[in-house]
Design an enzyme around this catalytic site. Structure first.
Site, PDB file in Angstrom:
ATOM      1  CE  LYS A 191      -1.358  67.954  67.133  1.00  0.00           C
ATOM      2  NZ  LYS A 191      -2.103  69.133  67.661  1.00  0.00           N
ATOM      3  CD  GLU A 266      13.536  73.173  70.690  1.00  0.00           C
ATOM      4  OE1 GLU A 266      14.365  72.742  69.883  1.00  0.00           O
ATOM      5  OE2 GLU A 266      12.609  73.963  70.547  1.00  0.00           O
ATOM      6  CB  CYS A 300       9.887  78.314  75.631  1.00  0.00           C
ATOM      7  SG  CYS A 300      11.083  78.556  74.156  1.00  0.00           S
ATOM      8  CD  GLU A 399       6.238  77.771  80.496  1.00  0.00           C
ATOM      9  OE1 GLU A 399       5.176  76.674  80.401  1.00  0.00           O
ATOM     10  OE2 GLU A 399       6.906  78.062  79.531  1.00  0.00           O
TER      11      GLU A 399
HETATM   12  P1  NAD Z   1       1.126  71.767  74.613  1.00  0.00           P
HETATM   13  O1  NAD Z   1       1.983  70.835  75.325  1.00  0.00           O
HETATM   14  O2  NAD Z   1      -0.440  71.912  75.162  1.00  0.00           O
HETATM   15  O3  NAD Z   1       0.713  71.576  73.043  1.00  0.00           O
HETATM   16  C1  NAD Z   1       1.830  71.377  72.278  1.00  0.00           C
HETATM   17  C2  NAD Z   1       1.409  70.259  70.991  1.00  0.00           C
HETATM   18  O4  NAD Z   1       1.264  69.040  71.566  1.00  0.00           O
HETATM   19  C3  NAD Z   1       0.104  70.669  70.294  1.00  0.00           C
HETATM   20  O5  NAD Z   1       0.525  70.358  68.921  1.00  0.00           O
HETATM   21  C4  NAD Z   1      -0.699  69.446  71.074  1.00  0.00           C
HETATM   22  O6  NAD Z   1      -1.786  69.351  70.237  1.00  0.00           O
HETATM   23  C5  NAD Z   1       0.242  68.570  71.166  1.00  0.00           C
HETATM   24  N1  NAD Z   1      -0.440  67.460  72.265  1.00  0.00           N
HETATM   25  C6  NAD Z   1      -1.125  67.559  73.333  1.00  0.00           C
HETATM   26  N2  NAD Z   1      -1.202  66.767  73.959  1.00  0.00           N
HETATM   27  C7  NAD Z   1      -0.501  65.639  73.271  1.00  0.00           C
HETATM   28  C8  NAD Z   1      -0.299  64.164  73.404  1.00  0.00           C
HETATM   29  N3  NAD Z   1      -0.892  63.737  74.527  1.00  0.00           N
HETATM   30  N4  NAD Z   1       0.234  63.575  72.683  1.00  0.00           N
HETATM   31  C9  NAD Z   1       0.811  64.166  71.468  1.00  0.00           C
HETATM   32  N5  NAD Z   1       0.693  65.422  71.424  1.00  0.00           N
HETATM   33  C10 NAD Z   1      -0.011  66.118  72.110  1.00  0.00           C
HETATM   34  O7  NAD Z   1       1.843  73.288  74.407  1.00  0.00           O
HETATM   35  P2  NAD Z   1       1.185  74.528  74.074  1.00  0.00           P
HETATM   36  O8  NAD Z   1       0.434  74.946  74.983  1.00  0.00           O
HETATM   37  O9  NAD Z   1       0.694  74.487  72.709  1.00  0.00           O
HETATM   38  O10 NAD Z   1       2.674  75.523  73.973  1.00  0.00           O
HETATM   39  C11 NAD Z   1       2.966  76.232  75.155  1.00  0.00           C
HETATM   40  C12 NAD Z   1       4.250  75.234  75.788  1.00  0.00           C
HETATM   41  O11 NAD Z   1       5.425  75.082  74.955  1.00  0.00           O
HETATM   42  C13 NAD Z   1       4.918  76.264  76.787  1.00  0.00           C
HETATM   43  O12 NAD Z   1       5.138  75.460  78.235  1.00  0.00           O
HETATM   44  C14 NAD Z   1       6.187  76.705  76.308  1.00  0.00           C
HETATM   45  O13 NAD Z   1       7.095  76.882  77.238  1.00  0.00           O
HETATM   46  C15 NAD Z   1       6.500  75.538  75.503  1.00  0.00           C
HETATM   47  N6  NAD Z   1       7.508  76.037  74.385  1.00  0.00           N
HETATM   48  C16 NAD Z   1       8.838  75.432  74.479  1.00  0.00           C
HETATM   49  C17 NAD Z   1       9.576  75.901  73.562  1.00  0.00           C
HETATM   50  C18 NAD Z   1      11.195  75.410  73.772  1.00  0.00           C
HETATM   51  O14 NAD Z   1      11.679  75.588  72.649  1.00  0.00           O
HETATM   52  N7  NAD Z   1      11.468  74.957  74.871  1.00  0.00           N
HETATM   53  C19 NAD Z   1       9.352  76.855  72.505  1.00  0.00           C
HETATM   54  C20 NAD Z   1       8.133  77.131  72.245  1.00  0.00           C
HETATM   55  C21 NAD Z   1       6.853  76.839  73.400  1.00  0.00           C
END
Ligand code: NAD
Length: 508
Positions: A191, A266, A300, A399
């Site tokens: 997804k 992550e 991230c 963040e």
């Molecule tokens: P997000 O958490 O909003 O979304 C990530 C994914 O989760 C999307 O596909 C979204 O549709 C899905 N999602 C949202 N709510 C959900 C739920 N209730 N159940 C299941 N899936 C759900 O994150 P984002 O805004 O897309 O990405 C940015 C974030 O990702 C930042 O916090 C960043 O630090 C983090 N990130 C972390 C790493 C790492 O390796 N630690 C790498 C890249 C990004």
């Protein structure tokens, strides 16, 4: 090197299919819309124009995808590791052969500059090759002997898994999660993030064209709160590999509780870069600037908190400011661009709100422009540097996930460590010092999953990747990825006719 105009015209050619056909799901080897026909519109951060209508999936679509992944699992899991290895290398070859298309589509979908995205496909292919090579040995275990018994451990793939990815560098991150799952023998339901769904579609097509059996890799588009949630709650999905915000990680853990889902998270970061006066300051400044402003700061592992020894604070922040103010902001397909538009107007507003908040909190916006408007109404933000920051300010604790750096002075090593750790996150840390003993001492205290000393973030795939505190649970990279996607099984063999206790009253 191709010009901006050449890149744009090629990108438009590659995007035309998405404009006309939309972005479909891929379930059991078939490209399908959401069952109820629902779609949502994906826009480009460059000019907010529609890029594609995307399948807006809900629980029944996830059910079909999970069913397909479950049906494909036994044969895929039983395939010899050598055969999986060959197939995954073929996928890597196919990714490389479409590198230009992947890069240009990714730029237009995410706003990331081409100078970084031109390597996205190569890095994705490298992920496939790395885990492909390890597929044949992934089941190997240990032999543990005791008198009268030999124990043999082996690993087996856990089953169909869900992979949920965020919108920043979606292509690379998808390969990083999916390649080890496939190498381990798991089947996948992916997804991708709703803000940047295009290259996930390319990726699954590439994999199937390279010969991946139908149903081994399924793609379900949609929003987190419906498609994502249904995936995390599905009883046939045995584990969730998730990359995204810490808040979402909390939700997924709750959603997965009823089915005892194994999770790997992550999550977010607010990573310190700590600069001591004895460091090579030119290199430290280059690295700090690279780690916060590359990839639009939507990274991230970005070094978003700059902790600088008091005696060099003015000088060093001036070096950073000078570099930051020269960074070119522009269209992602312009070869000169370093910082492109942020992913979406919603995210741009979040970042610019922090620029206003930092000033209201009393920090100085030394570089940056909260009112900056880029061309074509795109989601542009200028690289920003706050000085005079106190670690308790929200701009130092939360963040921001954009090109915004906050600079905080420290008096001594103890204070630097206290400030570095005084945050809920613990993904990465970057330390700059020429004192090797201090480097040992300091890294020992730093609460982070990954630390680089006198270096920017350079990934070595066999090393563990992941965070502590609110930055994540678990590690991947190297064998750690297999630990997540596989179950360890122990089999004990008797090696002699040992005495078995008799409970029927006849001796023993
Ligand atoms: P997000 O958490 O909003 O979304 C990530 C994914 O989760 C999307 O596909 C979204 O549709 C899905 N999602 C949202 N709510 C959900 C739920 N209730 N159940 C299941 N899936 C759900 O994150 P984002 O805004 O897309 O990405 C940015 C974030 O990702 C930042 O916090 C960043 O630090 C983090 N990130 C972390 C790493 C790492 O390796 N630690 C790498 C890249 C990004």
């Amino acid at each position: 090197m191709a010009t901006f105009e050449e890149n744009l015209s090629k990108a438009n050619r590659f995007l035309a299919r998405f404009v006309s056909d939309g972005v479909l799901n891929q379930i059991g080897g078939e490209a399908v819309p959401a069952q109820d026909g629902a779609t949502f519109e994906s826009i480009s951060p460059v000019d907010l124009k529609p890029l594609a209508k995307v399948a807006r999936s809900t629980a029944p679509d996830v059910d079909l995808a999970a069913e397909a992944a479950k049906a494909a699992f036994p044969a895929w899991a039983a395939m010899p590791g050598e055969a999986r290895k060959k197939l995954l290398h073929r996928i890597a070859d196919a990714i490389e052969s479409r590198a230009e298309e992947i890069a240009l589509v990714e730029c237009m979908d995410t706003g990331q500059a081409l100078r970084f995205m031109s390597k996205a496909a190569l890095r994705g292919a490298e992920n496939f090759r790395f885990f492909a090579d390890r597929a044949p040995a992934s089941r190997d275990g240990q032999s543990l002997r005791t008198p009268g018994q030999v124990n043999m451990t082996t690993r087996v793939p856990i089953g169909p898994v869900g992979v949920i990815t965020p919108w920043n560098t979606p292509f690379m991150l998808s390969t990083w999660k999916i390649a080890p799952a496939l190498a381990a023998g798991c089947t996948v339901v992916h997804k991708p993030a709703e803000f940047s769904p295009l290259t996930a579609r390319l990726l699954v097509e590439i994999a199937e064209e390279a010969g991946l059996p139908k149903g081994v890799w399924n793609l379900v588009n949609g929003f987190g709160e419906d498609a994502g949630k249904a995936l995390t709650e599905h009883p046939d999905i045995k584990a969730i590999g998730f990359v995204g915000e810490s808040r979402t990680g909390t939700q997924i853990m709750k959603q997965g509780a009823d089915t005892l889902k194994r999770v790997h998270f992550e999550l977010g970061g607010k990573n310190p870069v700590i600069v001591f006066a004895d460091a090579d300051l030119e290199r430290a400044a280059d690295a700090a600037v690279f780690m916060i402003y590359s990839l639009n700061g939507e990274r991230c592992t970005s070094s978003s908190r700059l902790l600088v020894e008091e005696s060099i604070y003015e000088r060093f922040t001036a070096m950073v400011a000078e570099r930051a103010s020269r960074i070119k902001v522009g269209h992602p397909l312009d070869p000169a661009t370093v910082v492109g538009p942020l992913i979406h107007p919603v995210h741009r507003k979040k970042v610019t709100d922090y620029l206003a908040l930092g000033q209201a909190e009393g920090a100085t916006l030394a570089v940056g422009d909260a009112g900056f408007e880029g061309p074509d109404g795109g989601c542009y933000v200028r690289p920003a540097l706050f000085t005079g920051v106190d670690n308790r300010m929200r701009i130092a604790q939360e963040e921001i996930f954009g090109p915004v750096l906050v600079a905080i002075p420290f008096r001594n090593e103890a204070e630097a460590a206290a400030l570095a750790n005084d945050v809920r996150y613990g993904l990465t840390g970057y330390l700059w010092t020429s004192d090797v003993t201090r480097a040992f001492r300091f890294t020992d205290q730093l609460e982070a999953g990954m630390i680089w000393v006198n270096s920017e973030n350079i990934r070595h795939l066999p090393t563990p990747f992941g965070g502590v505190k609110s930055s994540g649970i678990g590690r991947d990279g190297g064998d750690w990825s297999f630990e997540f996607y596989m179950e360890t099984k122990n089999i004990a063999f008797a090696t002699s006719a040992h005495k078995i206790p008799k409970l029927d009253g006849h001796g023993g």
